[in-house]
Write an enzyme that holds these catalytic residues in place. Structure first.
Site, PDB file in Angstrom:
ATOM      1  N   LYS A   1      -2.190  -5.205   0.513  1.00 25.03           N
ATOM      2  CA  LYS A   1      -2.185  -3.953  -0.254  1.00 25.03           C
ATOM      3  C   LYS A   1      -3.638  -3.560  -0.522  1.00 25.03           C
ATOM      4  O   LYS A   1      -4.277  -4.087  -1.445  1.00 25.03           O
ATOM      5  CB  LYS A   1      -1.412  -4.110  -1.556  1.00 25.03           C
ATOM      6  CG  LYS A   1      -1.247  -2.817  -2.345  1.00 25.03           C
ATOM      7  CD  LYS A   1      -0.398  -3.039  -3.578  1.00 25.03           C
ATOM      8  CE  LYS A   1      -0.182  -1.731  -4.332  1.00 25.03           C
ATOM      9  NZ  LYS A   1      -1.463  -1.166  -4.826  1.00 25.03           N
TER      10      LYS A   1
ATOM     11  N   GLU B   1      -4.751   4.309   3.672  1.00 21.20           N
ATOM     12  CA  GLU B   1      -5.500   4.009   2.455  1.00 21.20           C
ATOM     13  C   GLU B   1      -6.986   4.088   2.768  1.00 21.20           C
ATOM     14  O   GLU B   1      -7.499   3.337   3.609  1.00 21.20           O
ATOM     15  CB  GLU B   1      -5.142   2.616   1.933  1.00 21.20           C
ATOM     16  CG  GLU B   1      -5.565   2.354   0.528  1.00 21.20           C
ATOM     17  CD  GLU B   1      -4.584   2.895  -0.511  1.00 21.20           C
ATOM     18  OE1 GLU B   1      -4.848   2.718  -1.713  1.00 21.20           O
ATOM     19  OE2 GLU B   1      -3.559   3.499  -0.114  1.00 21.20           O
TER      20      GLU B   1
END
Length: 657
Positions: A111, A167
């Site tokens: 993540k 991201e």
């Protein structure tokens, strides 16, 4: 080769090399060869702008600055994930899925701790990029995303419409270098790479974003018209084929494999080049995802396991105070070495006196420490039961530890700042300000030359510039005979500058270029200004009590007086050539707008101030006149609305005459 063909060829070649370097880490050519190709493309596009693509590699360095970010509604919502904080909670998530799909397979991905964005393509061309926002409405940051070289601008054999999610992050090495630069410049440090990435991506000037060297990892296919897939892993491999930089992942078949992979990512997290704060577990089957659906907040088919921050105990062995280039005193706790978040920590920031006082940190204390954002060590709290006897509250010094000058607290914050005009810690910044365009305007003294002068011991104060020996200057790197002579001529010419420039060049807190002009015209000479009391200074137009006290304190300093006497001996002008005798504009405020053809904006302002008037940047009811040049915009419209008199340049000339 025809220019148009060469532009196309170079564009394609440069994009290919961007992919090789920034995505695959397999460069085929040296940096200088790449730079030569890029310069050639820039030349061709300048000669033939009609053939330049808005997606050209030359735009990677940043285009024109924006006025604001437009809002974007996401066609496919960018959902957030449900967080889990323990292996037990992760097991519950896994078991809930397997109740209806026992043979389910899941991917586990790091993540990335950055800023989520959607990238949109039409017919294989990048057309828009937007931040996640609230998942439904984001902000258009297309121009800034173009500066990220791992994002492909064009895609071969692409669907009619394609939307991918990724991201954006700042690599750790880039973050650390950026913070070193900010610390040297006396600027506030970014707390972590995520904040730095978010701040960089939301800069209105894309050139700033380009300089921050952001990167991206793509982790989801949002939409692909005319293309179908069965699994998430198929979509990731499809995106990899289309030259996207795809998130690393592992495909797991059992709950035990999922947990083992989550732990494996945790073990190597500090070896990654980017920050992560957890691991994401996703159902691989797209049909199963659709059947599971989403709650009002999260998809039911994914969860984010958040790694707990590592906290250790250590002992504060000392507190040292550093002085930055802007004179700010920054305390730092020197701690007993402790292994934390993958590195050995020997110090922790304390920021300022307010933080030390609020946490009551003392030398000898046992403290709990962690890395803020996994990067900057910080003290969470003192362990009071382990405090040794005899400790005393810590107070920052009231004198600069470098030069001994008095320190003063910022009016608008908690920082303490050295007031020394010749403080060695601030020397490079002080000289850079002293020679800047609005100050003494000495051409040829860039930061590299200034640093060499300091390193060779040729200057220890801005005043030393007027005592430089040409022979010594000529020995510096990149300083030949002609460049040295040009510099010496510029230094000599600056002696004749108006007093207002010198006052601004001193770098006195709260005293800008405008205040320098007001003070010079009011007092007429530096000696009369130096003799003025704080009370007398507050009587001057636009000089408040804080500025007056700052001026009085600066002139009373031994270092300031030493520098002033050195400047006087060198023959620097201490007199004002702008003393107001004709006050025809006294009490009047002018606003200049549009393109002036008979004056520069600076020259018009000087003429207004020479007659006792004031030049303002915005129109209000207190505005006396608006001087409008060509293409005057909102300021002119506001003046007309408020009934403010509007002058053409020729009418303004009549007033001056």
């Amino acid at each position: 080769m025809e220019p148009r063909e060469e532009i196309t060829r170079l564009t394609q070649e440069l994009e290919r090399h961007n992919h090789l370097y920034y995505v695959l880490d397999q460069p085929e050519i040296a940096d200088d060869e790449y730079d030569q190709m890029l310069r050639r493309l820039e030349e061709l596009e300048a000669e033939h702008p009609e053939w330049a693509s808005p997606l050209s590699p030359t735009r990677r360095v940043g285009g024109a600055a924006l006025e604001k970010f437009e809002k974007v509604q996401h066609e496919v919502p960018l959902e957030s994930l449900q967080d889990v904080f323990s292996m037990a909670e992760l097991a519950e998530f896994d078991q809930r899925i397997r109740e209806s799909a026992p043979a389910v397979r899941c991917t586990v991905e790091p993540k990335v701790d950055g800023l989520s964005v959607a990238l949109e393509y039409a017919d294989g061309r990048f057309v828009r990029g937007a931040t996640r926002g609230d998942g439904v409405i984001g902000e258009d940051v297309t121009e800034n995303l173009k500066t990220i070289r791992s994002i492909p601008m064009t895609i071969e054999n692409a669907p009619t419409r394609l939307i991918v999610r990724g991201e954006v992050f700042m690599p750790r090495g880039v973050f650390e270098a950026l913070n070193r630069q900010r610390e040297a410049a006396g600027e506030n440090l970014f707390a972590n790479p995520r904040n730095a990435a978010a701040g960089s991506l939301r800069q209105l000037d894309p050139k700033i974003a380009a300089a921050r060297q952001l990167d991206i990892l793509v982790f989801n296919l949002q939409l692909a018209e005319g293309v179908s897939f069965e699994t998430h892993t198929e979509t990731l491999e499809y995106l990899r084929e289309k030259r996207f930089k795809v998130i690393p992942y592992a495909l797991c078949e059992t709950e035990e494999q999922v947990q083992a992979q989550v732990e494996a990512i945790n073990q190597k997290r500090y070896a990654l080049s980017y920050d992560i704060d957890g691991a994401v577990v996703k159902v691989d089957s797209l049909s199963l995802r659709a059947a599971m659906g989403s709650t009002a907040k999260f998809p039911r088919w994914a969860a984010a396991y958040k790694y707990p921050p590592e906290i250790k105990e250590t002992v504060v062995e000392d507190i040292v105070v550093q002085v930055g280039r802007t004179g700010v005193l920054t305390p730092k706790a020197m701690v007993r070495p402790v292994r934390l978040a993958g590195t050995t920590v020997t110090s922790a920031t304390l920021h300022n006196q307010d933080l030390i006082t609020s946490k009551d940190v003392r030398i000898g204390d046992t403290v709990r420490i962690r890395k803020a954002g996994e990067i900057i060590p910080e003290i969470l709290e003192v362990v009071p039961e382990k405090r040794p006897t005899g400790t005393v509250p810590y107070l920052l010094p009231d004198r600069c530890p470098v030069c001994g000058s008095a320190v003063a607290r910022d009016e608008d914050g908690a920082a303490l700042r050295c007031t020394g005009a010749e403080c060695p810690a601030q020397l490079s910044r002080n000289i850079a300000h002293f020679v800047s365009r609005d100050a003494m305007n000495i051409d040829g003294l860039g930061s590299a030359i200034v640093q060499q002068l300091i390193d060779h011991g040729l200057v220890k104060s801005p005043a030393d510039l007027y005592y430089l020996d040409a022979g010594q200057v000529e020995q510096l790197d990149r300083m030949g005979k002609q460049s040295t002579q040009n510099l010496m001529d510029a230094i000599e010419a600056s002696k004749e500058n108006d007093l207002s420039r010198l006052i601004f060049a001193f770098g006195i807190r709260q005293v800008g270029a405008k205040a320098g002009k007001i003070l010079a015209s009011t007092f007429g000479s530096l000696d009369r200004l130096m003799a003025a009391t704080a009370e007398e200074l507050t009587e001057v137009r636009d000089i408040g009590a804080i500025t007056a006290e700052s001026l009085a304190a600066w002139f009373q300093s031994d270092q300031s007086q030493h520098m002033i006497e050195r400047l006087r001996a060198a023959g620097v002008n201490f007199e004002s050539r702008a003393v107001v005798t004709d006050r025809r504009f006294a009490g009047m405020t002018f606003v200049l707008t549009g393109a002036l053809s008979l004056f520069t904006r600076e020259a018009a302002t000087e003429r207004i101030e020479a007659f006792g008037g004031k030049a303002a940047g915005s129109v209000s009811k207190k505005t006396s006149y608006v001087v409008a040049g060509e293409n005057a915009g909102s300021k002119l419209r506001k003046a007309e609305t408020l009934g403010i008199p509007v002058l053409s340049e020729s009418e303004f000339l009549d007033l001056l005459a």
